[in-house]
Motif scaffolding. Structure first.
Motif, PDB file in Angstrom:
ATOM      1  N   GLY A 180       0.801  -1.212   0.000  1.00  0.00           N
ATOM      2  CA  GLY A 180       0.000   0.000   0.000  1.00  0.00           C
ATOM      3  C   GLY A 180       0.837   1.266   0.000  1.00  0.00           C
ATOM      4  O   GLY A 180       1.978   1.297  -0.471  1.00  0.00           O
ATOM      5  N   SER A 181       0.256   2.296   0.578  1.00  0.00           N
ATOM      6  CA  SER A 181       0.886   3.617   0.570  1.00  0.00           C
ATOM      7  C   SER A 181       0.371   4.423   1.756  1.00  0.00           C
ATOM      8  O   SER A 181      -0.751   4.207   2.225  1.00  0.00           O
ATOM      9  CB  SER A 181       0.556   4.347  -0.734  1.00  0.00           C
ATOM     10  N   TYR A 182       1.193   5.366   2.214  1.00  0.00           N
ATOM     11  CA  TYR A 182       0.763   6.230   3.314  1.00  0.00           C
ATOM     12  C   TYR A 182      -0.373   7.168   2.883  1.00  0.00           C
ATOM     13  O   TYR A 182      -1.088   7.707   3.720  1.00  0.00           O
ATOM     14  CB  TYR A 182       1.944   7.058   3.840  1.00  0.00           C
ATOM     15  N   ASN A 183      -0.559   7.363   1.557  1.00  0.00           N
ATOM     16  CA  ASN A 183      -1.496   8.383   1.100  1.00  0.00           C
ATOM     17  C   ASN A 183      -2.757   7.809   0.454  1.00  0.00           C
ATOM     18  O   ASN A 183      -3.409   8.483  -0.335  1.00  0.00           O
ATOM     19  CB  ASN A 183      -0.804   9.340   0.116  1.00  0.00           C
TER      20      ASN A 183
ATOM     21  N   ALA B  14      -3.318  -0.820   4.373  1.00  0.00           N
ATOM     22  CA  ALA B  14      -2.025  -1.336   3.912  1.00  0.00           C
ATOM     23  C   ALA B  14      -1.033  -0.207   3.653  1.00  0.00           C
ATOM     24  O   ALA B  14      -1.390   0.837   3.108  1.00  0.00           O
ATOM     25  CB  ALA B  14      -2.217  -2.159   2.650  1.00  0.00           C
ATOM     26  N   ARG B  15       0.214  -0.425   4.038  1.00  0.00           N
ATOM     27  CA  ARG B  15       1.267   0.553   3.840  1.00  0.00           C
ATOM     28  C   ARG B  15       2.424  -0.067   3.058  1.00  0.00           C
ATOM     29  O   ARG B  15       2.482  -1.283   2.850  1.00  0.00           O
ATOM     30  CB  ARG B  15       1.776   1.065   5.200  1.00  0.00           C
ATOM     31  N   SER B  16       3.334   0.769   2.635  1.00  0.00           N
ATOM     32  CA  SER B  16       4.505   0.277   1.908  1.00  0.00           C
ATOM     33  C   SER B  16       5.363  -0.593   2.812  1.00  0.00           C
ATOM     34  O   SER B  16       5.556  -0.279   3.993  1.00  0.00           O
ATOM     35  CB  SER B  16       5.335   1.447   1.405  1.00  0.00           C
ATOM     36  N   PRO B  17       5.893  -1.694   2.269  1.00  0.00           N
ATOM     37  CA  PRO B  17       6.908  -2.426   3.029  1.00  0.00           C
ATOM     38  C   PRO B  17       8.173  -1.583   3.124  1.00  0.00           C
ATOM     39  O   PRO B  17       8.402  -0.686   2.313  1.00  0.00           O
ATOM     40  CB  PRO B  17       7.126  -3.679   2.176  1.00  0.00           C
TER      41      PRO B  17
ATOM     42  N   ASN C 157       5.125   4.607   7.369  1.00  0.00           N
ATOM     43  CA  ASN C 157       3.729   5.019   7.533  1.00  0.00           C
ATOM     44  C   ASN C 157       3.487   6.498   7.276  1.00  0.00           C
ATOM     45  O   ASN C 157       2.371   6.981   7.437  1.00  0.00           O
ATOM     46  CB  ASN C 157       3.245   4.679   8.950  1.00  0.00           C
ATOM     47  N   SER C 158       4.529   7.237   6.879  1.00  0.00           N
ATOM     48  CA  SER C 158       4.359   8.678   6.714  1.00  0.00           C
ATOM     49  C   SER C 158       5.048   9.154   5.441  1.00  0.00           C
ATOM     50  O   SER C 158       5.660   8.383   4.708  1.00  0.00           O
ATOM     51  CB  SER C 158       4.934   9.415   7.929  1.00  0.00           C
ATOM     52  N   SER C 159       4.954  10.459   5.217  1.00  0.00           N
ATOM     53  CA  SER C 159       5.554  11.062   4.023  1.00  0.00           C
ATOM     54  C   SER C 159       6.961  11.571   4.297  1.00  0.00           C
ATOM     55  O   SER C 159       7.499  12.367   3.519  1.00  0.00           O
ATOM     56  CB  SER C 159       4.675  12.217   3.539  1.00  0.00           C
ATOM     57  N   THR C 160       7.563  11.126   5.390  1.00  0.00           N
ATOM     58  CA  THR C 160       8.911  11.572   5.748  1.00  0.00           C
ATOM     59  C   THR C 160       9.931  11.114   4.714  1.00  0.00           C
ATOM     60  O   THR C 160       9.860   9.991   4.216  1.00  0.00           O
ATOM     61  CB  THR C 160       9.302  11.019   7.128  1.00  0.00           C
ATOM     62  N   GLY C 161      10.879  11.986   4.417  1.00  0.00           N
ATOM     63  CA  GLY C 161      11.963  11.616   3.518  1.00  0.00           C
ATOM     64  C   GLY C 161      11.902  12.320   2.188  1.00  0.00           C
ATOM     65  O   GLY C 161      10.963  13.055   1.875  1.00  0.00           O
TER      66      GLY C 161
END
Length: 314
Positions: free
Chosen positions: A103-106, A111-114, A171-175
């Motif tokens: 998935g994706s944080y957005n 589901a989130r990114s591995p 889980n976030s848009s950090t980076g």
């Protein structure tokens, strides 16, 4: 003095830090020809290639986020490829068992990114390959034939993020953000399946009156697929109403019909107008075959049989 300067420079070098930079490329995920009538899941894979540079020996956390794609998603379990207004469900996973949705944080589902990581070499570079697992689930028999596609691109669908980090939180848009573009595609061809139910006239004595029985042909075709069902002339290649059940050299004449009144013979292309047409809807369509043994000279007792070939043309 020269030795002192040299020593100071040596001590300062490890404190130098370089901004990390990563690039990603993703191969197409092609499911090929999908048989929606089989009920089986179709699997495929794609590869994410990553190249990073930065401070030597530093660990870079990679979060290749994937949202719904251009086809959208109807639930956490169903991304979609589209062919016009028609949809074919699929899903992307981070594991070979296809149990963890990628998935994706957005996006709006859980589901989130591995999380992946690269440790830079002493020269400040590293590269790697990540496998993306895809699946088209079975049970989609009502999908219309066509070429299906979903495109992943841009900050909405592929916000790939990376940063110096020793953790595993995606889980976030950090980076730092970058993007990649790839497609997911499949083709659904017109297809038909057929099953039959035998006709058994049962035990009879003197064949002095009509003896009727029924059997069946079940046809399952992809939606909108037109078809015709033909019944050949049996082992003796006889006319639709004069087929023969045999026991050695002896025979019993019988006919197969499209209607309960036994007025419309059911045959093949050698008897014009005797086949049965239809159009698929992705579901089982049951057709009754009406059989009749007319009055005739009764042969010697025994079991009389015939084999009729059912052909579905689409």
């Amino acid at each position: 003095m020269l030795r002192t300067v040299s020593l100071i420079l040596f001590l300062m070098l490890p404190s130098l830090s370089f901004a990390q930079s990563c690039s990603f490329s993703v191969s197409s995920l092609n499911f090929g020809a999908v048989d929606t009538l089989s009920g089986a899941q179709i699997n495929s894979t794609a590869s994410i290639s990553v190249n990073c540079t930065g401070t030597p020996l530093q660990r870079i956390l990679l979060c290749p986020n994937l949202a719904a794609g251009s086809g959208g998603a109807t639930s956490a379990a169903a991304r979609q490829m589209k062919s016009g207004s028609n949809a074919l469900n699929f899903q992307l996973y981070s594991d070979v068992a296809r149990s963890i949705v990628w998935g994706s944080y957005n996006w709006s589902y859980a589901a989130r990114s591995p999380a992946y990581a690269l440790t830079l070499s002493a020269l400040g570079s590293a590269s790697g390959t990540i496998t993306l697992y895809g699946a088209v689930p079975g049970g989609q028999s009502t999908v219309v034939p066509g070429t299906y596609l979903s495109t992943f691109s841009g900050a909405t669908n592929t916000p790939f993020r990376y940063r110096y980090n020793s953790g595993s939180n995606c889980n976030s848009s950090t980076g730092t953000a970058t993007t990649a573009t790839f497609t997911v595609n499949a083709s659904v061809a017109a297809n038909c399946l057929v099953a039959v139910q035998n006709i058994d006239f049962g035990a009879k004595g003197v064949l002095s009156a009509n003896s009727d029985a029924t059997g069946g042909v079940s046809v399952t075709c992809t939606p909108g697929t037109t078809y015709t069902v033909a019944l050949n002339g049996g082992t003796t290649n006889s006319a639709p109403t004069a087929r023969k059940m045999s026991k050695g050299a002896e025979t019993v004449t019988y006919g197969l019909y499209k209607d309960a009144a036994r007025s419309q013979p059911w045959g093949d292309a050698t008897t014009p107008g005797s086949t049965v047409p239809g159009a698929g809807n992705g579901l089982i369509q049951a057709l009754t075959v009406y059989g009749r043994v007319p009055p005739q000279t009764t042969p010697t007792p025994g079991t009389y049989t015939d084999t009729v070939v059912v052909t579905v043309t689409y």
